[in-house]
Design a protein around this motif. Sequence first.
Motif, PDB file in Angstrom:
ATOM      1  N   PRO A  44       0.846  -1.196   0.000  1.00  0.00           N
ATOM      2  CA  PRO A  44       0.000   0.000   0.000  1.00  0.00           C
ATOM      3  C   PRO A  44       0.881   1.245   0.000  1.00  0.00           C
ATOM      4  O   PRO A  44       1.948   1.257   0.614  1.00  0.00           O
ATOM      5  N   ALA A  45       0.419   2.235  -0.703  1.00  0.00           N
ATOM      6  CA  ALA A  45       1.129   3.516  -0.729  1.00  0.00           C
ATOM      7  C   ALA A  45       0.207   4.583  -0.160  1.00  0.00           C
ATOM      8  O   ALA A  45      -0.938   4.309   0.189  1.00  0.00           O
ATOM      9  N   ALA A  46       0.747   5.760  -0.066  1.00  0.00           N
ATOM     10  CA  ALA A  46      -0.059   6.856   0.459  1.00  0.00           C
ATOM     11  C   ALA A  46      -1.242   7.104  -0.475  1.00  0.00           C
ATOM     12  O   ALA A  46      -1.065   7.224  -1.678  1.00  0.00           O
ATOM     13  N   ALA A  71       2.046   0.600  -4.398  1.00  0.00           N
ATOM     14  CA  ALA A  71       3.389   0.760  -4.950  1.00  0.00           C
ATOM     15  C   ALA A  71       3.871  -0.612  -5.391  1.00  0.00           C
ATOM     16  O   ALA A  71       3.853  -1.564  -4.608  1.00  0.00           O
ATOM     17  N   ASP A 120       9.139  11.397  -5.439  1.00  0.00           N
ATOM     18  CA  ASP A 120       8.226  11.233  -6.567  1.00  0.00           C
ATOM     19  C   ASP A 120       6.761  11.287  -6.154  1.00  0.00           C
ATOM     20  O   ASP A 120       5.901  11.598  -6.973  1.00  0.00           O
ATOM     21  N   LEU A 121       6.475  10.955  -4.907  1.00  0.00           N
ATOM     22  CA  LEU A 121       5.096  11.045  -4.442  1.00  0.00           C
ATOM     23  C   LEU A 121       4.797  12.387  -3.783  1.00  0.00           C
ATOM     24  O   LEU A 121       3.659  12.637  -3.373  1.00  0.00           O
ATOM     25  N   HIS A 125       5.624  13.755  -0.959  1.00  0.00           N
ATOM     26  CA  HIS A 125       5.298  13.875   0.462  1.00  0.00           C
ATOM     27  C   HIS A 125       6.465  14.342   1.318  1.00  0.00           C
ATOM     28  O   HIS A 125       6.370  14.359   2.542  1.00  0.00           O
ATOM     29  N   VAL A 146      12.852   3.702  -1.321  1.00  0.00           N
ATOM     30  CA  VAL A 146      11.502   4.024  -0.862  1.00  0.00           C
ATOM     31  C   VAL A 146      11.535   4.390   0.616  1.00  0.00           C
ATOM     32  O   VAL A 146      12.397   3.935   1.361  1.00  0.00           O
ATOM     33  N   ARG A 201       9.180   4.178   3.926  1.00  0.00           N
ATOM     34  CA  ARG A 201       7.996   3.486   4.454  1.00  0.00           C
ATOM     35  C   ARG A 201       7.698   3.973   5.870  1.00  0.00           C
ATOM     36  O   ARG A 201       8.582   4.382   6.593  1.00  0.00           O
ATOM     37  N   VAL A 244       4.199   2.753   1.647  1.00  0.00           N
ATOM     38  CA  VAL A 244       5.201   3.521   0.914  1.00  0.00           C
ATOM     39  C   VAL A 244       4.704   4.952   0.828  1.00  0.00           C
ATOM     40  O   VAL A 244       3.635   5.209   0.260  1.00  0.00           O
ATOM     41  N   ILE A 245       5.460   5.872   1.393  1.00  0.00           N
ATOM     42  CA  ILE A 245       5.001   7.258   1.345  1.00  0.00           C
ATOM     43  C   ILE A 245       5.785   8.093   0.337  1.00  0.00           C
ATOM     44  O   ILE A 245       5.336   9.162  -0.050  1.00  0.00           O
ATOM     45  N   PHE A 299       9.372   7.958  -2.735  1.00  0.00           N
ATOM     46  CA  PHE A 299      10.550   7.289  -3.292  1.00  0.00           C
ATOM     47  C   PHE A 299      11.283   8.249  -4.212  1.00  0.00           C
ATOM     48  O   PHE A 299      10.730   9.276  -4.644  1.00  0.00           O
TER      49      PHE A 299
END
Lengths: 139, 252
Positions: free
Chosen positions: A101-103, A109, B35-36, B38, B117, B119, B126-127, B129
């Motif tokens: 799971p990702a945010a 992911a 990339d996300l 956050h 990544v 975490r 995964v928040i 990467f």
Amino acid sequence: MTRARSSRAVLGARTSRRTSASTALVAAACSLAAAGCTASYSDTTIDGVSHGEPSSSVTRSQIQVPVGAVVTAHIAPVNSDGKPMVGEVRSHDTTILEIDPAAGDKVYALLGLREGQTEVDLVADGVIVQTIHAVVTSQ
Amino acid sequence: MHRSSFLGAALPCLCLFACSGLGDSSSSSPGRTGDLGHGTFAYQCVDVQQDPACGGSAAPSSFPAEVAVHGRFKLVYSANGAASDVGNPNIEPVSKEFLSVITDQLQALRPGTANVVVRTTTDGRVIDFTPIHISPVSAIQIVAVGGVVAGAGGDAGARADGGATGGNGAALPPGASTQLLVQAFDPIAKPLAGVVGVTWTSSDPTIASVASASATGATPLATVTAVKAGLATITASTEDKVTAQVTITVAP
């Protein structure tokens, strides 16, 4: 008096049995109707796929992730009413492709751990609804 | 561009690999947004003296474009406000074929793009990467630290893929010492970040001796000590046998 009471009693018993039968029939019919009206699995939407890795793809027919790469995607099963179901995405071989799971809601992911091929199960309400071939490619 | 958010004192700095050893010997680059989105990743030299990305004494001016194969470095991650409730996240390489974790450091293992990544420790989500680009070392250059004379021969600043560099022709008196640092380059002559393992040898230790800066292993930083008058060739060799040489002149 006694006969009449008895007749009424018999009549009452018959009436009671009929009522019970009717109630059961109605209940069964309702159950069947209810079962028929319960929305079943319809589809899994896959969108919001990150495109950081040009050679990666996540579709309903194939998953491709380069080794060492991460791809995120929103993967959500929906029922025949178009409403979301409880979903899960599972890799058969987590030493090749890890899925976490990702945010974000229903965002996953997909991590390419090492080169190889495996399968990915899409699960809706605890039932595997689709299996997708997955490839972790070399860079 | 994300410097202000990275440097914001109000933001929770989530120290990952660098929780130990964050003393004077290391400092972080400006952040690179994950990339996300956050939070931000910052490159940190294992040792500012030994990692050319830190220029000897300062933090990298930006997140290095490439890290050398075998290069060691650290990363720190600072979550932004939206992700600040994730606890103490872990950072880890996606594939251990490209990056390994050695205590509080990362080491590049082979060329390619290796994502790391971040975490949460609570549920492993995964928040964020970011990719780390790893390049082979094609050439190395020996430079004199702080502009100190390193020896005779070679053009100062020239790549030392077989030639000598860093010298200005002056000689070291007996008993003097100077430091030499190896800078690694990729196949198109771009400088590479990371502390690479370097073995140092002297053609004649009775004229000039050389020793790695650390007694614990091969390092890109070495100290040359002049012993007696004459010429000695100092050779630096990486783990992948990429070499460079510099000639040391010891004055009478």
